[in-house]
Design a protein around this motif. Structure first.
Motif, PDB file in Angstrom:
ATOM      1  N   HIS A  10       0.819  -1.217   0.000  1.00 13.17           N
ATOM      2  CA  HIS A  10       0.000   0.000   0.000  1.00 13.17           C
ATOM      3  C   HIS A  10       0.857   1.273   0.000  1.00 13.17           C
ATOM      4  O   HIS A  10       0.589   2.213  -0.746  1.00 13.17           O
ATOM      5  CB  HIS A  10      -0.850   0.062   1.283  1.00 13.17           C
ATOM      6  CG  HIS A  10      -2.091  -0.758   1.280  1.00 13.17           C
ATOM      7  ND1 HIS A  10      -2.223  -1.897   2.039  1.00 13.17           N
ATOM      8  CD2 HIS A  10      -3.277  -0.596   0.655  1.00 13.17           C
ATOM      9  CE1 HIS A  10      -3.443  -2.387   1.884  1.00 13.17           C
ATOM     10  NE2 HIS A  10      -4.108  -1.627   1.043  1.00 13.17           N
ATOM     11  N   THR A  11       1.849   1.302   0.901  1.00 10.66           N
ATOM     12  CA  THR A  11       2.595   2.540   1.165  1.00 10.66           C
ATOM     13  C   THR A  11       3.187   3.125  -0.114  1.00 10.66           C
ATOM     14  O   THR A  11       3.048   4.319  -0.393  1.00 10.66           O
ATOM     15  CB  THR A  11       3.720   2.277   2.194  1.00 10.66           C
ATOM     16  OG1 THR A  11       3.147   1.643   3.333  1.00 10.66           O
ATOM     17  CG2 THR A  11       4.398   3.559   2.614  1.00 10.66           C
ATOM     18  N   GLU A  12       3.813   2.256  -0.912  1.00  9.10           N
ATOM     19  CA  GLU A  12       4.477   2.711  -2.128  1.00  9.10           C
ATOM     20  C   GLU A  12       3.464   3.211  -3.171  1.00  9.10           C
ATOM     21  O   GLU A  12       3.675   4.218  -3.846  1.00  9.10           O
ATOM     22  CB  GLU A  12       5.328   1.566  -2.711  1.00  9.10           C
ATOM     23  CG  GLU A  12       6.489   1.127  -1.823  1.00  9.10           C
ATOM     24  CD  GLU A  12       6.121   0.179  -0.675  1.00  9.10           C
ATOM     25  OE1 GLU A  12       7.024  -0.190   0.094  1.00  9.10           O
ATOM     26  OE2 GLU A  12       4.918  -0.196  -0.544  1.00  9.10           O
ATOM     27  N   SER A  48       7.639   9.453   1.715  1.00  8.42           N
ATOM     28  CA  SER A  48       6.673   9.122   2.766  1.00  8.42           C
ATOM     29  C   SER A  48       7.378   8.191   3.748  1.00  8.42           C
ATOM     30  O   SER A  48       8.508   7.777   3.512  1.00  8.42           O
ATOM     31  CB  SER A  48       5.439   8.447   2.170  1.00  8.42           C
ATOM     32  OG  SER A  48       5.785   7.178   1.634  1.00  8.42           O
ATOM     33  N   ALA A  61       1.983   6.672  -2.011  1.00  8.01           N
ATOM     34  CA  ALA A  61       2.952   7.763  -2.200  1.00  8.01           C
ATOM     35  C   ALA A  61       3.010   8.176  -3.662  1.00  8.01           C
ATOM     36  O   ALA A  61       3.033   9.370  -3.984  1.00  8.01           O
ATOM     37  CB  ALA A  61       4.328   7.340  -1.702  1.00  8.01           C
ATOM     38  N   MET A 117       6.713   4.812   6.505  1.00  8.68           N
ATOM     39  CA  MET A 117       5.905   3.821   7.193  1.00  8.68           C
ATOM     40  C   MET A 117       6.162   3.976   8.685  1.00  8.68           C
ATOM     41  O   MET A 117       7.290   3.806   9.155  1.00  8.68           O
ATOM     42  CB  MET A 117       6.324   2.431   6.708  1.00  8.68           C
ATOM     43  CG  MET A 117       5.494   1.317   7.234  1.00  8.68           C
ATOM     44  SD  MET A 117       5.831  -0.150   6.239  1.00  8.68           S
ATOM     45  CE  MET A 117       6.263  -1.271   7.513  1.00  8.68           C
ATOM     46  N   ASN A 121      -0.473   0.871  11.611  1.00 10.53           N
ATOM     47  CA  ASN A 121       0.455   1.341  10.589  1.00 10.53           C
ATOM     48  C   ASN A 121      -0.085   2.658  10.036  1.00 10.53           C
ATOM     49  O   ASN A 121      -1.232   2.719   9.585  1.00 10.53           O
ATOM     50  CB  ASN A 121       0.547   0.271   9.485  1.00 10.53           C
ATOM     51  CG  ASN A 121       1.464   0.679   8.349  1.00 10.53           C
ATOM     52  OD1 ASN A 121       2.204   1.651   8.447  1.00 10.53           O
ATOM     53  ND2 ASN A 121       1.401  -0.058   7.250  1.00 10.53           N
ATOM     54  N   ARG A 150      -3.841   8.190   6.210  1.00  8.43           N
ATOM     55  CA  ARG A 150      -4.011   6.758   5.922  1.00  8.43           C
ATOM     56  C   ARG A 150      -3.446   5.921   7.055  1.00  8.43           C
ATOM     57  O   ARG A 150      -2.280   6.046   7.412  1.00  8.43           O
ATOM     58  CB  ARG A 150      -3.324   6.389   4.609  1.00  8.43           C
ATOM     59  CG  ARG A 150      -3.445   4.899   4.272  1.00  8.43           C
ATOM     60  CD  ARG A 150      -2.221   4.106   4.697  1.00  8.43           C
ATOM     61  NE  ARG A 150      -2.426   2.651   4.561  1.00  8.43           N
ATOM     62  CZ  ARG A 150      -1.436   1.769   4.517  1.00  8.43           C
ATOM     63  NH1 ARG A 150      -0.186   2.165   4.595  1.00  8.43           N
ATOM     64  NH2 ARG A 150      -1.696   0.482   4.421  1.00  8.43           N
ATOM     65  N   THR A 151      -4.297   5.097   7.627  1.00  9.43           N
ATOM     66  CA  THR A 151      -3.862   4.154   8.643  1.00  9.43           C
ATOM     67  C   THR A 151      -4.298   2.746   8.231  1.00  9.43           C
ATOM     68  O   THR A 151      -5.118   2.578   7.330  1.00  9.43           O
ATOM     69  CB  THR A 151      -4.482   4.483  10.023  1.00  9.43           C
ATOM     70  OG1 THR A 151      -5.910   4.328   9.945  1.00  9.43           O
ATOM     71  CG2 THR A 151      -4.138   5.882  10.483  1.00  9.43           C
ATOM     72  N   THR A 155       0.828   5.959   7.386  1.00 11.12           N
ATOM     73  CA  THR A 155       1.733   6.450   6.346  1.00 11.12           C
ATOM     74  C   THR A 155       1.916   7.953   6.515  1.00 11.12           C
ATOM     75  O   THR A 155       1.022   8.742   6.174  1.00 11.12           O
ATOM     76  CB  THR A 155       1.193   6.138   4.932  1.00 11.12           C
ATOM     77  OG1 THR A 155       0.875   4.750   4.855  1.00 11.12           O
ATOM     78  CG2 THR A 155       2.244   6.462   3.874  1.00 11.12           C
TER      79      THR A 155
END
Length: 336
Positions: A140-142, A153, A145, A155, A287, A296-297, A289
């Motif tokens: 998700h994170t990538e 960004s 971003a 994590m 988690n 966003r969690t 971001t």
């Protein structure tokens, strides 16, 4: 007491064959949720209905809609993104599950970027079956971003006052040392410091930086990165008035509870930060971001196929992810 102008929180459906639908349903059963926010699950009412029956959950009702204009702030909402019935194979990975997980994420991100929702809480996905022409990311994170167009960004794993970020995320361990540069550490520290101020309301955050090598290099005996790169970088930031300390040996730092003296911790790689974090905060961890224009969690666990459909999945982390999203929205408003 019900709040005026409650924030709207998008909840992505995650992998429909995993514990994602179960933890969403169980978290949303908490009566505090509807008082504090307007939750909207991005997916399909048919999937929630399937799991409600499979898990024998009786008093879980929701309002179904086709666009956000129909949103009810008095009910749990489900935004139906597709009409067709998805083939659910509980506890098994499937290409179909990956396809619908991505549809949910894509729409939630579009709405967040357009300001239609105040935050996204993402349920767990399978990083393998979600891969496609549109989603070629480690997680998700990538993806978030890239869609948000941010330079960097972070994590950040959160449980109360424990906040642990990582310089490198979802990459093989053999690539870690070559990917860690002074520029990258500096950039992650910038994101972490800004987030601690904007998102957590800490005016002068104290940040601990972990070493890359065992014993933080032991003065250059076990690797040179600390002496040549990390220490000089910390000193430069201190000269600019930043409260940055380290590099600390990771084992002792967590073992003797030094982390309690800091507002944020920057680890060098995924497992260096996440193993101690999950040991200390497994069911409550969230988690987040940091560095995105929207909040966003997500829960800090994965798909747990082995628990799917058994009613055993623990929804605590999903509930905490919803509550943390609310806190960060409030802190951002107060900061601005």
């Amino acid at each position: 007491m019900e709040e005026l102008n409650k924030p709207t929180i998008a909840i992505t459906i995650g992998d429909v064959n995993s514990i994602s639908p179960e933890v969403i349903i169980k978290a949303l059963e908490d009566p505090r949720i509807i008082k504090m926010m307007t939750p909207v699950v991005y997916g399909s009412g048919k999937i929630l209905s399937y799991y409600r029956k499979a898990l024998n959950i009786r008093d879980f009702n929701y309002f179904q809609l086709k666009n956000l204009e129909e949103l009810s702030d008095k009910k749990l909402n489900v935004l139906n993104l597709w009409e067709e019935t998805v083939n659910i194979t509980m506890g098994q990975s499937s290409e179909e599950a990956g396809k619908y997980a991505f549809i949910s994420i894509k729409k939630a991100v579009e709405d967040a970027l357009e300001g239609k929702v105040d935050a996204i809480v993402t349920a767990p996905i399978n990083k393998h079956n979600i891969q496609s022409e549109e989603f070629k990311f480690a997680g998700h994170t990538e993806y978030l971003a890239q869609q948000a167009g941010v330079k960097d960004s972070l994590m950040l794993l959160v449980d109360g006052d424990l906040r642990v970020g990582v310089v490198t995320g979802h990459i093989p361990i053999k690539e870690v040392s070559e990917k860690i540069t002074a520029e990258k550490i500096d950039s992650k520290l910038d994101v972490l410091e800004k987030s601690l101020k904007h998102d957590f309301g800490i005016k002068k955050p104290r940040i601990a930086v972990l070493g890359l090598n065992p014993h933080a290099g032991d003065g250059g005996v076990i690797g040179s990165e600390e002496e040549e790169m990390i220490k000089p970088l910390i000193e430069r930031r201190k000269e600019n008035g930043k409260l940055v300390f380290g590099p600390f040996p990771a084992d002792g730092f967590f073992g003797n509870q030094q982390y309690k003296n800091f507002d944020g911790v920057l680890a060098m790689y995924h497992d260096q930060g996440l193993i101690p974090f999950k040991t200390l905060a497994f069911s409550n961890g969230v988690n987040f971001t940091a560095g995105l224009p929207f909040v966003r969690t997500s829960p800090d666990h994965g798909t747990a196929y082995d628990l799917t459909g058994k009613g055993l999945a623990d929804e605590t982390s999903m509930r905490q992810a919803l509550f943390l999203a609310i806190d960060i929205i409030k802190n951002r408003k107060e900061y601005s």
